[in-house]
Design an enzyme around this catalytic site. Structure first.
Site, PDB file in Angstrom:
ATOM      1  N   LYS A  31      49.024  33.029  35.198  1.00  0.00           N
ATOM      2  CA  LYS A  31      47.944  33.854  35.858  1.00  0.00           C
ATOM      3  C   LYS A  31      47.930  34.007  34.222  1.00  0.00           C
ATOM      4  O   LYS A  31      49.337  34.768  33.509  1.00  0.00           O
ATOM      5  CB  LYS A  31      47.861  35.225  36.402  1.00  0.00           C
ATOM      6  CG  LYS A  31      46.927  35.807  35.841  1.00  0.00           C
ATOM      7  CD  LYS A  31      46.905  37.086  36.781  1.00  0.00           C
ATOM      8  CE  LYS A  31      46.132  38.206  36.191  1.00  0.00           C
ATOM      9  NZ  LYS A  31      46.085  39.415  36.142  1.00  0.00           N
ATOM     10  N   ALA A  72      40.976  42.455  39.157  1.00  0.00           N
ATOM     11  CA  ALA A  72      41.605  44.112  38.129  1.00  0.00           C
ATOM     12  C   ALA A  72      40.511  45.090  38.348  1.00  0.00           C
ATOM     13  O   ALA A  72      39.069  44.208  39.045  1.00  0.00           O
ATOM     14  CB  ALA A  72      41.738  43.498  36.659  1.00  0.00           C
ATOM     15  N   GLY A  73      40.173  46.013  38.731  1.00  0.00           N
ATOM     16  CA  GLY A  73      40.063  46.877  38.505  1.00  0.00           C
ATOM     17  C   GLY A  73      39.079  47.556  39.967  1.00  0.00           C
ATOM     18  O   GLY A  73      37.969  48.398  40.557  1.00  0.00           O
TER      19      GLY A  73
END
Lengths: 64, 253
Positions: B94, B181-182
């Site tokens: 990643k 993410a998030g």
């Protein structure tokens, strides 16, 4: 002297296997870079560290 | 099935291994999540205290997905990717290139550079990006195996704020899209899956929950529900009401 992860250490003329045995690391769970070149595990026992070598020993940690 | 390079996965939830208050929780959390892929980071060994290794807590058989966190440019990401591959856990990587310390927004331009070089070296590259359709096209063209757009800043739990752009990426780019993410709540993961995102990556929301095992299970179910709904195809939305019950045969008619 050589640098191992930023610390000055006296492992001149040791091979990498001796270095990591001394720090008590499992060689299968680390990767070693000397002067920004990755040294394959199979070469740990015949790679002799020289004065001023910069060694980085890395491993996996938790991350996202 | 989620396909990344030559790998195929039943689970569409990818779990991160950071921020757990106690690594001993991880095996049970990972099992509860049903995840088949776990992300990791690469760091210097602490020469004085190195007895606990994260690999001890990841069940055998899971695919490890190292990230290049800590990289501030393409060159550093490439270095971390090569070191990670040497660990011997496969060639998935990643790409994460960040040089913004407040919002931790990825540098898309450096990410494209790193992706191009690592694909040529045989890596299966999953680039983490600030969502952008043109950047996604460029990443596809240089051989990325998936696109990982962020939902909101890393660790913020602010949810799927980038939905409109991610929707375009899902429609236009013929690669798996992994929302990363998030994501703070299972409902947000479900929302993304309903829309057609191929997988969701979660770390903070699970690891920092009061009960990470149950939260992992909640995300598993949410991701599954969203995928089933996507495959079943959502009904049309309308401006006005359409009765669900028959409009004839009322009492006293």
């Amino acid at each position: 002297m050589i640098k191992v992860n930023g610390e000055e250490k006296n492992y001149v003329n040791c091979n990498i296997l001796e270095l990591i045995d001394n720090i008590e690391l499992d060689k299968n769970r680390i990767v070693v870079e000397v002067n920004k070149v990755i040294i394959p595990r199979t070469q740990f026992d015949n790679y002799t560290l020289q004065d001023k070598d910069v060694v980085e020993i890395v491993h996996f940690v938790g991350g996202g | 099935m989620l396909k990344l390079g030559e790998h195929e996965f039943e689970s569409r939830l990818i779990i991160g291994s950071g921020k757990f208050s106690n690594n001993a929780l991880m095996p049970e959390v990972i099992r509860a999540s049903g995840a088949e892929i776990v992300t990791l980071a690469l760091r210097r060994v602490n020469l004085k205290d190195n007895k606990e290794n994260v690999l001890n807590f990841i069940p055998v058989g899971l695919l490890l997905l190292p990230n290049t966190s800590g990289a501030r440019n393409a060159e550093e990401a490439i270095r971390i990717a090569r070191l990670s591959k040497e660990m011997g856990c496969g060639s998935l990587i990643k790409i994460e290139v960040i040089n913004d310390s407040k919002y931790l927004m990825p540098d898309n331009e450096e990410t494209i550079k790193a992706t191009e070089i690592l694909v040529k070296e045989g890596f299966i590259v999953l680039p983490y990006i600030t969502p952008d359709l043109i950047v996604s096209r460029k990443l596809r063209d240089v051989g990325a195996s998936a696109i990982m757009p962020l939902g909101s800043p890393i660790g913020s739990n602010r949810g799927f704020q980038t939905k409109e752009i991610v929707r375009l990426i899902v429609e236009e780019i013929n690669l798996p899209v992994i929302l990363d993410a998030g994501i703070g709540k299972p409902s947000q993961a479900c929302d993304a899956m309903e829309m057609g995102v191929d997988a969701v990556m979660v770390n903070t929301a699970i690891a920092t929950s009061d009960n990470p095992v149950e939260m992992a299970r909640a995300f598993k179910l949410a991701v599954e529900a969203g995928r089933i709904a996507f495959e079943a195809k959502l009904g049309l939305t309308r401006e006005s009401a359409v009765a669900s019950s028959p409009l004839t045969g009322f009492l006293d008619e």
